[in-house]
Motif scaffolding. Sequence first.
Motif, PDB file in Angstrom:
ATOM      1  N   PHE A   1       0.839  -1.199   0.000  1.00 41.16           N
ATOM      2  CA  PHE A   1       0.000   0.000   0.000  1.00 41.16           C
ATOM      3  C   PHE A   1       0.878   1.255   0.000  1.00 41.16           C
ATOM      4  O   PHE A   1       0.670   2.188  -0.779  1.00 41.16           O
ATOM      5  CB  PHE A   1      -0.907  -0.048   1.233  1.00 41.16           C
ATOM      6  CG  PHE A   1      -1.824   1.124   1.405  1.00 41.16           C
ATOM      7  CD1 PHE A   1      -3.135   1.072   0.955  1.00 41.16           C
ATOM      8  CD2 PHE A   1      -1.400   2.277   2.053  1.00 41.16           C
ATOM      9  CE1 PHE A   1      -4.002   2.146   1.131  1.00 41.16           C
ATOM     10  CE2 PHE A   1      -2.251   3.356   2.232  1.00 41.16           C
ATOM     11  CZ  PHE A   1      -3.551   3.293   1.768  1.00 41.16           C
ATOM     12  N   LEU A   2       1.885   1.277   0.887  1.00 37.22           N
ATOM     13  CA  LEU A   2       2.774   2.432   0.981  1.00 37.22           C
ATOM     14  C   LEU A   2       3.607   2.588  -0.286  1.00 37.22           C
ATOM     15  O   LEU A   2       3.835   3.710  -0.757  1.00 37.22           O
ATOM     16  CB  LEU A   2       3.685   2.300   2.191  1.00 37.22           C
ATOM     17  CG  LEU A   2       3.023   2.218   3.573  1.00 37.22           C
ATOM     18  CD1 LEU A   2       4.081   2.275   4.662  1.00 37.22           C
ATOM     19  CD2 LEU A   2       1.993   3.319   3.776  1.00 37.22           C
TER      20      LEU A   2
ATOM     21  N   ALA B   1       9.215   9.569   1.786  1.00 41.34           N
ATOM     22  CA  ALA B   1       8.848   8.250   2.289  1.00 41.34           C
ATOM     23  C   ALA B   1      10.039   7.571   2.953  1.00 41.34           C
ATOM     24  O   ALA B   1      11.180   7.725   2.508  1.00 41.34           O
ATOM     25  CB  ALA B   1       8.334   7.362   1.148  1.00 41.34           C
ATOM     26  N   MET B   2       9.751   6.845   4.031  1.00 38.91           N
ATOM     27  CA  MET B   2      10.736   5.943   4.620  1.00 38.91           C
ATOM     28  C   MET B   2      10.093   4.568   4.690  1.00 38.91           C
ATOM     29  O   MET B   2       9.273   4.285   5.558  1.00 38.91           O
ATOM     30  CB  MET B   2      11.186   6.396   6.010  1.00 38.91           C
ATOM     31  CG  MET B   2      12.344   5.531   6.547  1.00 38.91           C
ATOM     32  SD  MET B   2      13.060   6.101   8.115  1.00 38.91           S
ATOM     33  CE  MET B   2      11.905   5.397   9.285  1.00 38.91           C
ATOM     34  N   ILE B   3      10.454   3.744   3.722  1.00 32.72           N
ATOM     35  CA  ILE B   3       9.988   2.362   3.663  1.00 32.72           C
ATOM     36  C   ILE B   3      11.243   1.508   3.755  1.00 32.72           C
ATOM     37  O   ILE B   3      11.892   1.194   2.766  1.00 32.72           O
ATOM     38  CB  ILE B   3       9.193   2.089   2.371  1.00 32.72           C
ATOM     39  CG1 ILE B   3       8.044   3.092   2.237  1.00 32.72           C
ATOM     40  CG2 ILE B   3       8.666   0.656   2.348  1.00 32.72           C
ATOM     41  CD1 ILE B   3       7.299   3.005   0.913  1.00 32.72           C
ATOM     42  N   GLY B   4      11.629   1.180   4.979  1.00 35.23           N
ATOM     43  CA  GLY B   4      12.958   0.633   5.233  1.00 35.23           C
ATOM     44  C   GLY B   4      13.919   1.780   5.487  1.00 35.23           C
ATOM     45  O   GLY B   4      13.635   2.947   5.181  1.00 35.23           O
TER      46      GLY B   4
ATOM     47  N   LEU C   1       3.882  12.611   3.872  1.00 37.72           N
ATOM     48  CA  LEU C   1       4.930  11.819   4.519  1.00 37.72           C
ATOM     49  C   LEU C   1       4.434  10.390   4.679  1.00 37.72           C
ATOM     50  O   LEU C   1       3.390  10.150   5.285  1.00 37.72           O
ATOM     51  CB  LEU C   1       5.272  12.415   5.880  1.00 37.72           C
ATOM     52  CG  LEU C   1       6.319  11.681   6.719  1.00 37.72           C
ATOM     53  CD1 LEU C   1       7.658  11.642   5.994  1.00 37.72           C
ATOM     54  CD2 LEU C   1       6.466  12.338   8.080  1.00 37.72           C
ATOM     55  N   ILE C   2       5.200   9.435   4.124  1.00 36.59           N
ATOM     56  CA  ILE C   2       4.834   8.021   4.121  1.00 36.59           C
ATOM     57  C   ILE C   2       5.864   7.254   4.945  1.00 36.59           C
ATOM     58  O   ILE C   2       7.059   7.302   4.626  1.00 36.59           O
ATOM     59  CB  ILE C   2       4.777   7.482   2.678  1.00 36.59           C
ATOM     60  CG1 ILE C   2       3.731   8.260   1.861  1.00 36.59           C
ATOM     61  CG2 ILE C   2       4.471   5.994   2.670  1.00 36.59           C
ATOM     62  CD1 ILE C   2       3.779   7.959   0.368  1.00 36.59           C
ATOM     63  N   LEU C   3       5.409   6.547   5.975  1.00 37.15           N
ATOM     64  CA  LEU C   3       6.327   5.844   6.875  1.00 37.15           C
ATOM     65  C   LEU C   3       5.855   4.418   7.111  1.00 37.15           C
ATOM     66  O   LEU C   3       4.675   4.181   7.405  1.00 37.15           O
ATOM     67  CB  LEU C   3       6.414   6.574   8.223  1.00 37.15           C
ATOM     68  CG  LEU C   3       6.902   8.026   8.194  1.00 37.15           C
ATOM     69  CD1 LEU C   3       6.756   8.644   9.573  1.00 37.15           C
ATOM     70  CD2 LEU C   3       8.331   8.110   7.698  1.00 37.15           C
ATOM     71  N   ASP C   4       6.791   3.489   7.034  1.00 37.43           N
ATOM     72  CA  ASP C   4       6.490   2.078   7.267  1.00 37.43           C
ATOM     73  C   ASP C   4       7.051   1.656   8.625  1.00 37.43           C
ATOM     74  O   ASP C   4       8.272   1.525   8.789  1.00 37.43           O
ATOM     75  CB  ASP C   4       7.097   1.221   6.154  1.00 37.43           C
ATOM     76  CG  ASP C   4       6.558  -0.204   6.161  1.00 37.43           C
ATOM     77  OD1 ASP C   4       5.644  -0.501   6.960  1.00 37.43           O
ATOM     78  OD2 ASP C   4       7.055  -1.017   5.358  1.00 37.43           O
ATOM     79  N   GLU C   5       6.173   1.496   9.589  1.00 32.65           N
ATOM     80  CA  GLU C   5       6.519   1.036  10.940  1.00 32.65           C
ATOM     81  C   GLU C   5       7.704   1.804  11.535  1.00 32.65           C
ATOM     82  O   GLU C   5       8.734   1.210  11.879  1.00 32.65           O
ATOM     83  CB  GLU C   5       6.794  -0.467  10.932  1.00 32.65           C
ATOM     84  CG  GLU C   5       5.588  -1.290  10.489  1.00 32.65           C
ATOM     85  CD  GLU C   5       5.832  -2.790  10.548  1.00 32.65           C
ATOM     86  OE1 GLU C   5       6.779  -3.225  11.234  1.00 32.65           O
ATOM     87  OE2 GLU C   5       5.073  -3.524   9.906  1.00 32.65           O
ATOM     88  N   PRO C   6       7.591   3.112  11.685  1.00 29.89           N
ATOM     89  CA  PRO C   6       8.698   3.883  12.258  1.00 29.89           C
ATOM     90  C   PRO C   6       8.974   3.558  13.717  1.00 29.89           C
ATOM     91  O   PRO C   6      10.011   3.957  14.246  1.00 29.89           O
ATOM     92  CB  PRO C   6       8.224   5.334  12.098  1.00 29.89           C
ATOM     93  CG  PRO C   6       6.739   5.244  12.092  1.00 29.89           C
ATOM     94  CD  PRO C   6       6.438   3.958  11.371  1.00 29.89           C
TER      95      PRO C   6
END
Length: 209
Positions: free
Chosen positions: A43-44, A78-81, A154-159
């Motif tokens: 999704f992100l 975005a921070m995806i990893g 701002l897109i963040l994956d499990e920060p």
Amino acid sequence: MIEMDDVCVTIGDVTLLAAVSVRARRGDALIVRGPNGAGKSTFLRVLAGVRKPTAGLVRIGGADVGERDLEFRRRVAAMIGLPPMAPDLTLHDHVLLVATTWARAPRLAVATTRDVLAELGLSGLSERFPHELSSGQTQLFGLAMTLARPFEVLILDEPEQRLDPEHVESVARVLRARRERGVTLVLATHSSALADGVGGQTVWLGAAA
């Protein structure tokens, strides 16, 4: 600010993201929840423009998403990893490099670097190298690099990964402050504390638990 209509991602017979439709205005937050494998990261990635949906429409700020489009990159962070980290640059060097890349004036980049490191409690670590950090400090450092540039979304994956409860609360405050400045936030998380601290609309993928 964000429009998703019947967006899905499949590979052959495998569904990575079941069809989903959402809307978010400027300053809203989408809290993406669901079990592992429900499609949160996919999704992100679709919103960040790094994965094309198999079907459906995605628009941010009224425009199509695409990581190679300059206006899209200016609008979306975005921070995806964890972001890439150079072993011979200090934390301060890393954050300043990102801030300088996007800032209109050197003084603004310096101020942004100082403020972001302070906001995340990293000022005292600014002259350390990435390999000298704990896992939780590394997570905060990755977030600092992401926050060092301007963005509208701002897109963040499990920060919250690797963070103790105190730092989860701190990150929630930092993210809520961005919302109050008009940033639209999309956040995938397993942390109820982070979700409650940020507030916003919950998007459940898979079975709600």
